[in-house]
Design an enzyme around this catalytic site. Structure first.
Site, mmCIF file in Angstrom:
data_model
loop_
_atom_site.group_PDB
_atom_site.id
_atom_site.type_symbol
_atom_site.label_atom_id
_atom_site.label_comp_id
_atom_site.label_asym_id
_atom_site.label_seq_id
_atom_site.Cartn_x
_atom_site.Cartn_y
_atom_site.Cartn_z
ATOM 1 N N TRP A 22 0.827 -1.212 0.000
ATOM 2 C CA TRP A 22 0.000 0.000 0.000
ATOM 3 C C TRP A 22 0.859 1.260 0.000
ATOM 4 C CZ3 TRP A 22 -0.654 4.160 3.334
ATOM 5 C CH2 TRP A 22 -1.820 4.927 3.144
ATOM 6 N N SER A 82 2.630 -7.517 1.616
ATOM 7 C CA SER A 82 1.547 -6.819 2.304
ATOM 8 C C SER A 82 0.288 -6.801 1.427
ATOM 9 C CB SER A 82 2.009 -5.412 2.701
ATOM 10 O OG SER A 82 1.159 -4.845 3.672
ATOM 11 N N LEU A 83 -0.190 -5.629 1.008
ATOM 12 C CA LEU A 83 -1.344 -5.569 0.109
ATOM 13 C C LEU A 83 -1.089 -6.366 -1.167
ATOM 14 C CD1 LEU A 83 -4.083 -4.413 -0.861
ATOM 15 C CD2 LEU A 83 -2.840 -2.382 -1.629
ATOM 16 N N PHE A 143 2.061 5.763 8.125
ATOM 17 C CA PHE A 143 1.884 4.342 7.811
ATOM 18 C C PHE A 143 3.228 3.699 7.467
ATOM 19 C CE2 PHE A 143 0.270 0.578 5.594
ATOM 20 C CZ PHE A 143 -0.815 0.243 6.379
ATOM 21 N N LEU A 144 4.085 4.429 6.759
ATOM 22 C CA LEU A 144 5.413 3.910 6.436
ATOM 23 C C LEU A 144 6.219 3.673 7.705
ATOM 24 C CD1 LEU A 144 6.449 6.054 3.323
ATOM 25 C CD2 LEU A 144 5.435 3.773 3.373
ATOM 26 N N ALA A 145 6.130 4.603 8.652
ATOM 27 C CA ALA A 145 6.856 4.457 9.912
ATOM 28 C C ALA A 145 6.376 3.230 10.686
ATOM 29 C CB ALA A 145 6.703 5.718 10.753
ATOM 30 N N LEU A 146 5.072 2.959 10.636
ATOM 31 C CA LEU A 146 4.524 1.775 11.309
ATOM 32 C C LEU A 146 5.117 0.483 10.745
ATOM 33 C CD1 LEU A 146 0.661 2.177 11.829
ATOM 34 C CD2 LEU A 146 2.400 1.785 13.576
ATOM 35 N N GLN A 147 5.433 0.502 9.459
ATOM 36 C CA GLN A 147 5.913 -0.712 8.806
ATOM 37 C C GLN A 147 7.306 -1.109 9.268
ATOM 38 O OE1 GLN A 147 5.207 -0.975 4.571
ATOM 39 N NE2 GLN A 147 3.567 0.512 4.684
ATOM 40 N N ASP A 207 7.080 -7.574 13.401
ATOM 41 C CA ASP A 207 6.055 -6.878 12.609
ATOM 42 C C ASP A 207 4.844 -6.544 13.482
ATOM 43 O OD1 ASP A 207 4.307 -5.946 10.672
ATOM 44 O OD2 ASP A 207 4.647 -7.613 9.290
ATOM 45 N N HIS A 235 7.983 -5.114 9.177
ATOM 46 C CA HIS A 235 7.041 -5.356 8.081
ATOM 47 C C HIS A 235 7.705 -5.390 6.703
ATOM 48 C CE1 HIS A 235 2.950 -5.701 6.632
ATOM 49 N NE2 HIS A 235 3.094 -4.668 5.822
#
Length: 258
Positions: A22, A82-83, A143-147, A207, A235
């Site tokens: 994503w 992922s997606l 969202f990138l940081a969460l990954q 992850d 992730h």
């Protein structure tokens, strides 16, 4: 309908289609292309609406998969992160004659946490969708940081992912919102028992989006394949741990045990 961006490279004889996650694009694979080029003919794809396959039209999972199939080799290994893992799994489930083997990376047949099923809380994905309307750029960066959260190389990995996003045109808010809806609503678990092809599942031990606890649950649902958990990875294990990732991928493609 315009063709998807599709870059083919590598000197190998095995076709390997690589599908990003994503918010990103095919540039996310560039760091491992040199390690894979000798063994594979690599097909680097920008999914519909992402990167150089731009456009504002949101697609369902089935439609997105059909768009990729329309340009894919007649038979290939499919790798999805992922997606992208949902797209690759959809292709393997409904078009098995086109998929010689499936590799999913930090992906889940059901991303949303449910009873006795670890995943992302549905309200978290809803929150990201609402934030897209308020602060588009900042939401993607979050969202990138969460990954990468939890990985030893988190800061470096986040920079790498951000450079991928900035290297190509940003997806529209409509496309990003539709992608989050796919992550929130898709549940392929009931179909997994029908899969009858080789399947390697990569997970990052740290992850926070696709927890390692999902691995044995997917193992129990699928009669084929196996799971591989990479220690110290979050992730994006192919970015943080490229050597063990590529080694396991090549062994899988050769039909050897990983």
């Amino acid at each position: 309908m315009s063709a998807l961006f599709w870059h083919t490279c590598g000197a190998g004889k095995r076709d390997l289609v690589l599908l990003h996650g994503w918010g990103l694009n095919a540039e996310v694979w560039r760091s491992i292309v040199p390690q894979l080029s000798a063994q594979f003919r690599l097909h680097l794809v920008d999914l519909p609406g992402y990167g150089r396959s731009g456009g504002d039209t949101p697609y369902s999972l089935a439609e997105m998969t059909q768009r990729v199939l329309a340009q894919a080799p007649e038979r290939a290994l499919w790798l999805g992160w992922s997606l992208g893992g949902l797209v690759a799994t959809q292709a393997a489930l409904y078009h098995p004659q086109r998929v010689s083997g499936l590799i999913t990376v930090a992906s889940s047949p059901c991303f949303t946490a449910q009873m006795a099923w670890p995943g992302i809380r549905s309200d978290v994905l809803y929150h990201f969708q609402s934030q897209l309307r308020d602060d588009f750029q900042r939401t993607v960066e979050r969202f990138l940081a969460l990954q990468t959260l939890g990985a030893d190389s988190a800061r470096q990995d986040t920079r790498a992912l951000k450079s991928v996003v900035l290297a190509q045109p940003m997806p529209s808010a409509a496309v990003l919102n539709a992608g989050l809806s796919l992550l929130r609503e898709t549940d392929l678990r009931p179909q997994l028992a029908t899969l009858a092809l080789p399947w390697l599942r990569f997970y990052g031990a740290l992850d926070g989006l696709v927890p390692r606890r999902v691995a044995p649950l997917v193992d129990a649902l699928s009669p084929c394949g196996r799971s591989l958990i990479i220690p110290g990875a979050a992730h994006a294990p192919f970015i943080s741990h490229p050597e063990p990732f590529c080694a396991a991928l090549c062994e899988f493609a050769d039909g050897r045990s990983v």
